[in-house]
Design an enzyme around this catalytic site. Sequence first.
Site, PDB file in Angstrom:
ATOM      1  N   ASP A  19       0.894  -1.172  -0.092  1.00  0.00           N
ATOM      2  CA  ASP A  19      -0.005   0.141   0.015  1.00  0.00           C
ATOM      3  C   ASP A  19       0.901   1.320   0.018  1.00  0.00           C
ATOM      4  OD1 ASP A  19      -2.394  -1.320   0.204  1.00  0.00           O
ATOM      5  OD2 ASP A  19      -2.748  -1.179   2.293  1.00  0.00           O
ATOM      6  N   LYS A  57      -3.929   2.939  -2.315  1.00  0.00           N
ATOM      7  CA  LYS A  57      -5.189   3.401  -2.100  1.00  0.00           C
ATOM      8  C   LYS A  57      -5.141   4.978  -1.371  1.00  0.00           C
ATOM      9  CE  LYS A  57      -7.016   0.007   0.304  1.00  0.00           C
ATOM     10  NZ  LYS A  57      -7.875  -0.828   1.155  1.00  0.00           N
ATOM     11  N   MET A 116      -8.169   8.508   9.326  1.00  0.00           N
ATOM     12  CA  MET A 116      -9.009   9.075   7.754  1.00  0.00           C
ATOM     13  C   MET A 116      -9.966  10.185   8.105  1.00  0.00           C
ATOM     14  SD  MET A 116      -9.443   5.332   6.210  1.00  0.00           S
ATOM     15  CE  MET A 116     -10.142   4.666   7.694  1.00  0.00           C
TER      16      MET A 116
HETATM   17  N1  SAH Z   1      -3.871   0.007   9.309  1.00  0.00           N
HETATM   18  C1  SAH Z   1      -3.498   1.447   9.457  1.00  0.00           C
HETATM   19  C2  SAH Z   1      -4.509   2.390   9.338  1.00  0.00           C
HETATM   20  C3  SAH Z   1      -5.058   2.327   7.843  1.00  0.00           C
HETATM   21  S1  SAH Z   1      -6.301   3.685   7.378  1.00  0.00           S
HETATM   22  C4  SAH Z   1      -3.102   1.458  10.864  1.00  0.00           C
HETATM   23  O1  SAH Z   1      -3.067   0.380  11.640  1.00  0.00           O
HETATM   24  O2  SAH Z   1      -2.303   2.637  11.226  1.00  0.00           O
HETATM   25  C5  SAH Z   1      -5.285   4.939   7.079  1.00  0.00           C
HETATM   26  C6  SAH Z   1      -5.489   6.089   8.138  1.00  0.00           C
HETATM   27  O3  SAH Z   1      -4.548   5.880   8.919  1.00  0.00           O
HETATM   28  C7  SAH Z   1      -4.924   7.208   7.475  1.00  0.00           C
HETATM   29  O4  SAH Z   1      -5.867   8.027   6.553  1.00  0.00           O
HETATM   30  C8  SAH Z   1      -4.439   7.889   8.530  1.00  0.00           C
HETATM   31  O5  SAH Z   1      -5.402   8.637   9.289  1.00  0.00           O
HETATM   32  C9  SAH Z   1      -3.624   6.976   9.475  1.00  0.00           C
HETATM   33  N2  SAH Z   1      -2.528   6.904   9.509  1.00  0.00           N
HETATM   34  C10 SAH Z   1      -1.676   5.805   8.867  1.00  0.00           C
HETATM   35  N3  SAH Z   1      -0.373   5.948   9.139  1.00  0.00           N
HETATM   36  C11 SAH Z   1      -0.146   7.178   9.534  1.00  0.00           C
HETATM   37  C12 SAH Z   1       0.883   8.161   9.512  1.00  0.00           C
HETATM   38  N4  SAH Z   1       2.173   7.304   9.524  1.00  0.00           N
HETATM   39  N5  SAH Z   1       0.457   9.335  10.119  1.00  0.00           N
HETATM   40  C13 SAH Z   1      -0.418   9.766  10.338  1.00  0.00           C
HETATM   41  N6  SAH Z   1      -1.940   8.923  10.031  1.00  0.00           N
HETATM   42  C14 SAH Z   1      -1.541   7.712   9.610  1.00  0.00           C
END
Ligand code: SAH
Length: 507
Positions: A36, A58, A172
Amino acid sequence: MNKGKVYLVGAGPGDYGLITLKGLDCIAKADIIIYDRLVNRDLLKNAKPGCEFIYVGKKSSNHIMAQDKINETIAENAACDKIVVRLKGGDPFVFGRGGEEAEVLYDQGIDFEIVPGVTSSIGGLAYAGIPVTHRDFASSFHVVTGHAKKDDSLDINWDSLAREKGTVVFLMGIGNIKHITEMLVTHGRDPKTPVAFVSNATNYRQRTVKTSLEDAYDCVRREGIKAPSLFVVGGVVGLSDKLGFYERKPLFGKTIMVTRTRKKNSDLRQKIDELGGKTFELPTIDIKDKENVGRILLERLKRKTYSHIVFTSHNSVDIFFKSLIKEGYDFRGLAGFRIASVGSATSRAIRKYGFIADIESSQSTGQDLAKLILKDIREGGFDSPSVLFPCSEIASRVMEEVMESGQVDLDRVDLYTNTVNMDIKDELLDILKKEDIDYITFTSSSTVKYLVEILGDDKDLIRDIKKVSIGSVTSQTIRDLGFDLDIEADQASIDSMILAILEDVNK
Ligand code: SAH
């Protein structure tokens, strides 16, 4: 039996080190990796040669590959006996649709495993110095998606969420921030509640912006906050002033391009990471052992005893020892040799093989070292001094010249070829165009020459980036090629280069 298997692996929130050991093992054995947008691309460098990569990045509004197609790709490959790694940002089961992907595998009878990861909703906040729980502020936490479903609604029980005393983290949520904050306030959460946005958590672009719940929507526009960001609501936010260790690191936010040979995980990279900087590693040089070097060295050493052996790069050290080990050489044969080394990095490489350099030049020039050897020979009263010089095919002739001037016999053995690695051209141009690079480091003249050669007509792309050189010879090459030199290390070592960069940052 079908040997195909799928590992749904959490890559962590961004920082290279925040993947699990098991996740890294999976990457190393994968035949195909489907990854991803939020995955740290450097992790992919641990894949085996020939591994196939499929990017299914995505963006919520612009799916590069639709979910059905992703599921299909995973399943098809596993059905062909392949080890498939589905690498997802954070934890695979936290809003990554990992659950749906695993269900498809189950339904199709495909073997799978889940490798959990550090979720951004906890680990990302930690790097901003925000603990999700704290006895004084929050005894629970809630991770909520701010991403609306197709009918534009958020499936959230606002009443209970607003009344919750725990920390609330929205993922998100930036696109819906107006709605989210309004709902929390109208359902009873104090408008003055501290909130924070943490963008690009755990990587060099991390940014933490704090405000109050009532100001959050304006704040997003005012500060230009964009995805990927975490939105966190609750008293724990206030702790970030004290606990925000990451953004306080001395090289935090600095981007440094490291030109090097094809060798994984350079010392320089590890040290820059430790200091919070971001490294872009570009292997400009391809090092290849010349044919039969082991045998050639063995013959020389059988025929003759040398008083001195000289190493002017860590590559020569590695190839010298490794190829002799392969030939079954008995290293007691080197017992009486004096060992000369250029700079501390080369000396460290020598130590790895259980030898300690007797002579070390602090400058990176062969000339300097050659003079030190002559001095050693004069002072040591050797009967018939002779020097063995295993080196790169392109090592300068200065060692021979100085020895000749002192009437010392020298045998040079070219161990390896040193050629320009054109394969990195696209990646290099891409990085230079997309990223704002602060420094480029050069650890030898070849790294300068080769980088410029790879850039070709685009060499102006590095004009305004600060150039850091390991020593005077490299500095001269930088100038000879028409660039300004900004920083030169005092000593010919990686540590000294880093110190020089730190000084520049603090200026
Ligand atoms: N599975 C992921 C989340 C996926 S949804 C997890 O556990 O972190 C994607 C959302 O995660 C993004 O829109 C944001 O809100 C958050 N996100 C993921 N990585 C991030 C990062 N490095 N910094 C800030 N937000 C992050």
